[in-house]
Design an enzyme around this catalytic site. Structure first.
Site, short mmCIF file in Angstrom:
data_model
loop_
_atom_site.label_atom_id
_atom_site.label_comp_id
_atom_site.label_asym_id
_atom_site.label_seq_id
_atom_site.Cartn_x
_atom_site.Cartn_y
_atom_site.Cartn_z
N ASP A 105 -5.51 0.35 -2.18
CA ASP A 105 -5.09 0.48 -0.79
C ASP A 105 -5.82 1.68 -0.14
OD1 ASP A 105 -2.82 -0.58 1.16
OD2 ASP A 105 -2.65 1.60 1.19
N ARG A 106 -5.09 2.67 0.41
CA ARG A 106 -5.77 3.80 1.06
C ARG A 106 -6.63 4.56 0.07
NH1 ARG A 106 -5.32 1.84 5.87
NH2 ARG A 106 -5.85 3.82 6.86
N HIS A 150 1.66 -2.70 10.46
CA HIS A 150 1.67 -1.23 10.41
C HIS A 150 0.33 -0.62 10.80
CE1 HIS A 150 0.27 -2.64 6.51
NE2 HIS A 150 -0.24 -1.45 6.26
N HIS A 274 0.13 -7.49 -3.25
CA HIS A 274 -0.68 -6.34 -2.85
C HIS A 274 -0.71 -5.22 -3.88
CE1 HIS A 274 -2.50 -3.25 -0.45
NE2 HIS A 274 -1.39 -2.54 -0.39
#
Length: 293
Positions: A105-106, A150, A274
């Site tokens: 992810d990030r 988001h 995810h």
């Protein structure tokens, strides 16, 4: 979790980074995503430490790491460039000038930027369940806007999203956010979920919003500049994604990443949504061991 690991903080030129490190062998840096912490690697960190020197950090502003209160006029203090610089300085402080790196992810976006800005540091890299940020912003559709709400919510000017996110109990927000892909929360042990809730403070909320604002502004500018210059990932790249997550529905994942790399990309979908390291830990571990040789 993380039995035998050492917990410490390292001051970088722009933040104080909280981390755990342990094991022996080649250095492997692990980076988490939003709204998690380094604990996202809890299912495989100890197994990896049997083969590698594992370094699991909290990104600046996330978890127990502390970043600048002011994100900067262009949110540059929470750009992936700034986050990547933190990780280079952390690894140098631990005695590693070159290393393997994997991010989810990030953390995967930080990994991508680390490869572009510091190619001499990265031996091999793995990105989990993302497509390149620039590709995401330039391929927006209704499904993405619905599933990834988001992204557009958190980029709104401060303190609008911060106030709303902090206005509900952290436990309630975390349950909603972590289960939004429809796969429930069963793969999060209670102690892990509680740790994510504990860290969901105003500091983290503001930092994560600044992270997303940077992604839509300064990070996008940097990505476009790299594309124009032909600056591509030079290290061998592993790409993993969840077969039941949003990334799987965005096109040919490996082909999209191949356009951003100089060497052939390897990887596959895992039987997960995810949260690949927590939903499919065995697959993730097996891929890492084969790839990070």
């Amino acid at each position: 979790m993380f039995e035998g690991f050492t917990t410490t903080d390292i001051e970088t030129s722009g933040a104080r980074i909280h981390l755990r490190h342990g094991g022996s062998g080649p250095p492997l840096l692990l980076l988490h995503g939003n709204p998690a912490t380094h604990v996202t690697w809890h299912r495989i960190a100890n197994r990896l430490a049997e083969r590698y020197t594992v370094v699991a950090t909290d990104l600046r502003g996330y978890g127990d790491s502390v970043g600048p209160e002011d994100g900067g006029p262009r949110h540059e203090n929470y750009s992936f460039r700034a986050m990547a610089q933190d990780q280079v300085e952390v690894m140098r402080a631990l005695g590693f000038d070159r290393f393997y790196v994997a991010g989810h992810d990030r953390g995967a976006r930080t990994t991508h930027r680390l490869c572009l800005d510091h190619p001499e540091r990265v031996l091999k890299a793995a990105v989990l369940d993302i497509l390149p940020s620039q590709y995401v912003w330039t391929h927006v559709d209704k499904k993405w806007a619905t599933d990834s709400w988001h992204w557009t919510f958190m980029i709104q000017p401060a303190p609008f999203p911060e106030q709303l996110m902090a206005g509900v109990p952290a436990d309630w927000f975390m349950r909603f956010k972590l289960s939004k892909n429809g796969r429930g929360l069963d793969f999060f042990p209670k102690e892990v979920f509680d740790e994510y809730v504990r860290c969901f403070t105003w500091k983290t909320i503001h930092a994560s919003c600044e992270d997303y604002r940077a992604c839509a502004t300064i990070d996008l500018e940097l990505d476009n500049a790299d594309i124009e210059r032909g600056n591509m990932v030079k290290a061998p790249l592993l790409v993993l994604w969840g077969r039941h997550g949003a990334v799987a529905g965005k096109g040919d994942v490996l082909s999209i990443w191949q356009e951003r790399t100089e060497l052939p990309v390897t990887g596959a979908a895992t039987e997960s949504g995810h949260y690949v390291p927590e939903e499919a830990p065995d697959d993730t571990y097996d891929w890492f061991v084969r790839f990070f040789r």
